[in-house]
Enzyme design. Sequence first.
Site, PDB file in Angstrom:
ATOM      1  CG  HIS A  26     -20.302 -11.114   9.897  1.00  0.00           C
ATOM      2  ND1 HIS A  26     -20.613 -12.005   8.511  1.00  0.00           N
ATOM      3  CD2 HIS A  26     -19.171 -11.464  10.199  1.00  0.00           C
ATOM      4  CE1 HIS A  26     -19.212 -12.172   7.639  1.00  0.00           C
ATOM      5  NE2 HIS A  26     -18.466 -11.464   8.942  1.00  0.00           N
ATOM      6  CB  CYS A  69     -15.778 -13.749   6.816  1.00  0.00           C
ATOM      7  SG  CYS A  69     -15.896 -13.402   8.773  1.00  0.00           S
ATOM      8  CB  SER A 113     -20.614  -7.673  12.658  1.00  0.00           C
ATOM      9  OG  SER A 113     -18.767  -7.595  12.645  1.00  0.00           O
TER      10      SER A 113
END
Length: 394
Positions: free
Chosen positions: A342, A81, A212
């Site tokens: 995201h 991420c 998210s």
Amino acid sequence: MRTYVIGVGMTKFEKPGSREWDYPDMAREAGSKALADAAVPYTAIEQAVVGYVYGESTSGQRAVYELGLTGIPVLNVNNNCSTGSTALYMARQLVKGGLADCVLALGFEKMQRGSLGTTFEDREQPLLNHLKELFDLYEWKGEPIAPYMFGAAGREHMTKYGTTPEQFAKIGEKNHRHSVNNPYAQFRDVYTLDEIKAAREVYAPLTKLQCSPTSDGSGAAVIASERFVDEHDLWSRAVEIAGQSMVTDTAATFEDKSAITLVGAKMSALAARNAYEEAGVGAEDIQVVELHDCFSTNELLTYEALGLAAEGEGGTLVDNGDNTYGGRWVVNPSGGLISKGHPLGATGLAQCAELTWQLRGTADARQVDGVTGALQHNIGLGGAAVVTVYRHAR
């Protein structure tokens, strides 16, 4: 050597499959916007660092070929991420080290709907050691892994410090409210606190509106040296990267027997200290923050890791409204990951774009008053945390 962001661009973040486009289309849009914003042609780019998590081995080349075919080195990056911020970090390292004067950092993601899963089942998963430790601390009943991990960290914070589910829910309410003013956000709906709390539970204390989503999209930034900025007279658009640090897991990750540590809080704290030190500033010098709110629990943990609140006092910061307009800091004016979206490879570069606009004073309805310092935090488990301090170029 001082380094500067001279151009940023991004696409609107979209629900996977909701728009007819592919990653080259995303990259072309974000990259073209960044180049136009920098007022430089692609031929000025000496190297490119391209981040994505889900894709084939040379997707980075395919992506930037939409911008030009100049034979430059193209580096492909995957850091979970934190991939977008890792691309930004590598681009800055190239410039700071004197290896290039103008570098493109670009990130994109084309994701599948639903919770994140594994791609390769014939080899050990990178988070296996983290999960083994966490399984000994908190029961897992087959919930999606990411909300389980960050939900468990929230539960630990509640047990240790008396934090409440409502304080986490307030973060979700804030970020959805902020995203209303962001045309790039995947979601632009306002929810009441009661609606946030009443949404479907994913892993207590987390409800769906505190998590998210998966997203498609791209972001890009052009990084340049002081010499390049000066020679091309780009000071009016330049924003300095005054401090930056990337930190990976330390021994504490597995020695602490703590869900909070397992999801990266100590990585974030160390990266923040390093970035503040390089920039010669502290949290008190920052007005606006874009941080990694993959879940509302992580936003609260990160307040403490970044020095916005003392250990155990993140909930008090929330209750005092010191994370939104009119408070001490404005955190995630973009809507954050929870509401903006995201797309893993693009997230860190979208954060960079937002903070660049904030420092330029061009964030429109999201603009925070009197911004002189901005802070970015992006984390990927397995693990890497990247913290970046921005300020006016002069």
